[in-house]
Design a protein around this motif. Structure first.
Motif, PDB file in Angstrom:
ATOM      1  N   ASN A  39     -10.670 -17.197 -45.321  1.00 37.17           N
ATOM      2  CA  ASN A  39      -9.226 -17.044 -45.202  1.00 37.17           C
ATOM      3  C   ASN A  39      -8.806 -16.502 -43.847  1.00 37.17           C
ATOM      4  OD1 ASN A  39      -8.189 -17.960 -47.733  1.00 37.17           O
ATOM      5  ND2 ASN A  39      -8.996 -16.118 -48.693  1.00 37.17           N
ATOM      6  N   ASN A  49      -7.291 -18.661 -41.215  1.00 33.36           N
ATOM      7  CA  ASN A  49      -5.864 -18.969 -41.380  1.00 33.36           C
ATOM      8  C   ASN A  49      -4.999 -17.752 -41.085  1.00 33.36           C
ATOM      9  OD1 ASN A  49      -5.712 -21.806 -42.449  1.00 33.36           O
ATOM     10  ND2 ASN A  49      -7.024 -20.947 -44.028  1.00 33.36           N
ATOM     11  N   TRP A  50      -5.386 -16.613 -41.636  1.00 34.08           N
ATOM     12  CA  TRP A  50      -4.580 -15.401 -41.473  1.00 34.08           C
ATOM     13  C   TRP A  50      -4.438 -14.986 -40.029  1.00 34.08           C
ATOM     14  CZ3 TRP A  50      -7.543 -12.425 -45.902  1.00 34.08           C
ATOM     15  CH2 TRP A  50      -7.165 -12.971 -47.143  1.00 34.08           C
ATOM     16  N   PRO A  93      -0.812 -18.399 -44.502  1.00 30.14           N
ATOM     17  CA  PRO A  93      -1.307 -17.752 -45.718  1.00 30.14           C
ATOM     18  C   PRO A  93      -2.550 -18.381 -46.298  1.00 30.14           C
ATOM     19  CG  PRO A  93       0.588 -19.133 -46.228  1.00 30.14           C
ATOM     20  CD  PRO A  93       0.438 -19.141 -44.728  1.00 30.14           C
ATOM     21  N   PHE A 113       2.889 -14.443 -50.654  1.00 34.00           N
ATOM     22  CA  PHE A 113       3.089 -14.023 -49.273  1.00 34.00           C
ATOM     23  C   PHE A 113       4.579 -13.848 -49.009  1.00 34.00           C
ATOM     24  CE2 PHE A 113       3.029 -18.648 -49.255  1.00 34.00           C
ATOM     25  CZ  PHE A 113       4.098 -19.002 -48.442  1.00 34.00           C
ATOM     26  N   VAL A 157       0.446 -10.899 -46.910  1.00 35.01           N
ATOM     27  CA  VAL A 157      -0.257 -11.843 -47.793  1.00 35.01           C
ATOM     28  C   VAL A 157      -1.024 -11.027 -48.825  1.00 35.01           C
ATOM     29  CG1 VAL A 157      -2.010 -13.654 -47.966  1.00 35.01           C
ATOM     30  CG2 VAL A 157      -0.551 -13.537 -45.942  1.00 35.01           C
ATOM     31  N   ASP A 213      -4.006 -11.832 -51.725  1.00 33.67           N
ATOM     32  CA  ASP A 213      -4.887 -12.896 -52.202  1.00 33.67           C
ATOM     33  C   ASP A 213      -6.033 -12.310 -53.012  1.00 33.67           C
ATOM     34  OD1 ASP A 213      -5.746 -15.705 -52.229  1.00 33.67           O
ATOM     35  OD2 ASP A 213      -7.410 -14.997 -51.009  1.00 33.67           O
ATOM     36  N   VAL A 231      -2.944  -8.376 -46.643  1.00 33.31           N
ATOM     37  CA  VAL A 231      -2.838  -8.542 -45.195  1.00 33.31           C
ATOM     38  C   VAL A 231      -1.425  -8.163 -44.764  1.00 33.31           C
ATOM     39  CG1 VAL A 231      -3.156 -10.104 -43.238  1.00 33.31           C
ATOM     40  CG2 VAL A 231      -4.446 -10.483 -45.356  1.00 33.31           C
ATOM     41  N   TYR A 285       1.061  -7.881 -41.353  1.00 34.35           N
ATOM     42  CA  TYR A 285       1.236  -8.242 -39.941  1.00 34.35           C
ATOM     43  C   TYR A 285       2.108  -7.194 -39.274  1.00 34.35           C
ATOM     44  CZ  TYR A 285      -0.900 -12.666 -41.107  1.00 34.35           C
ATOM     45  OH  TYR A 285      -1.792 -13.624 -41.517  1.00 34.35           O
ATOM     46  N   LEU A 310      -6.065  -5.769 -42.644  1.00 30.27           N
ATOM     47  CA  LEU A 310      -6.502  -6.294 -43.936  1.00 30.27           C
ATOM     48  C   LEU A 310      -7.049  -5.144 -44.762  1.00 30.27           C
ATOM     49  CD1 LEU A 310      -7.145  -8.502 -41.567  1.00 30.27           C
ATOM     50  CD2 LEU A 310      -8.299  -9.732 -43.383  1.00 30.27           C
TER      51      LEU A 310
END
Length: 205
Positions: free
Chosen positions: A132, A135-136, A141, A147, A158, A160, A169, A171, A188
């Motif tokens: 993942n 992508n993150w 997502p 998300f 996010v 998951d 996650v 940001y 994270l």
């Protein structure tokens, strides 16, 4: 032989995550059904080649890792991850291709596996959601269904679940001088473990 011994001895001051000017997420929430998000999502998905470097921190109850990192994405299933010591010497080098996953440790020993997350955990005791993270790290997502977006339709958080564990996650900033804007700080969290990434710069093609 585990390579985690090196990381336990790394001084925090050597690769301290320094403060920098970042664009903080604005107050408000954007809709995932909006055309603005769909347009941004398509822009990010079309990024076939990119690379970034910066500071990496893994913080857990019994383990603290500080290093420099370098991530290079060649294609959706082909990327390289480096972790470097303060002198710039490679301590971990991971190559992931569709039919081959290879990790090289600081002594030059090579390990092969069909699962990069399991391989890194076995050698370093670090749980890193690599499937993942690719992508993150660019603000997508991935497979996550939960998300949130900020008011500028940038990914804000996010959540998951994987193998019974929840990854969260958050940001903390974006480089908005780029098009599309890309994250420059994110965190994270999985239980009591945290991963902090600060991206110094991005190169895209």
């Amino acid at each position: 032989m585990k390579i985690s011994a090196f990381f336990r001895l790394l001084p925090l001051s050597a690769v301290l995550l320094t403060a920098c000017t970042v664009t903080h997420p604005p107050v408000g929430t954007g809709s995932a059904d909006s055309p603005q998000w769909h347009a941004r999502e398509q822009q990010l998905k079309k990024m076939a080649h990119y690379q970034t470097r910066g500071s990496f921190a893994y913080l857990g109850n019994d383990k603290k890792v500080y290093a420099r990192f370098f991530w290079q994405q060649y294609s959706p299933d082909n990327y390289k991850l480096l972790l470097l010591n303060p002198l710039g010497t490679t301590e971990l080098e991971l190559f992931v291709e569709q039919n081959m996953i290879q990790l090289t440790d600081s002594e030059g020993k090579k390990y092969l596996s069909d699962n990069p997350e399991t391989l890194i955990y076995q050698l370093t005791d670090m749980s890193i959601p690599l499937d993942n993270l690719k992508n993150w790290i660019i603000g997508l997502p991935g497979d996550a269904k939960k998300f949130q977006l900020d008011a500028n339709y940038l990914l804000k958080s996010v959540s998951d679940r994987k193998n019974g564990e929840i990854w969260q996650v958050n940001y903390q900033g974006y480089d908005t001088s780029m098009m599309p804007a890309l994250p420059n700080r994110l965190e994270l969290t999985q239980g009591k473990n945290r991963i902090k990434l600060k991206m110094d710069n991005w190169t895209t093609q």
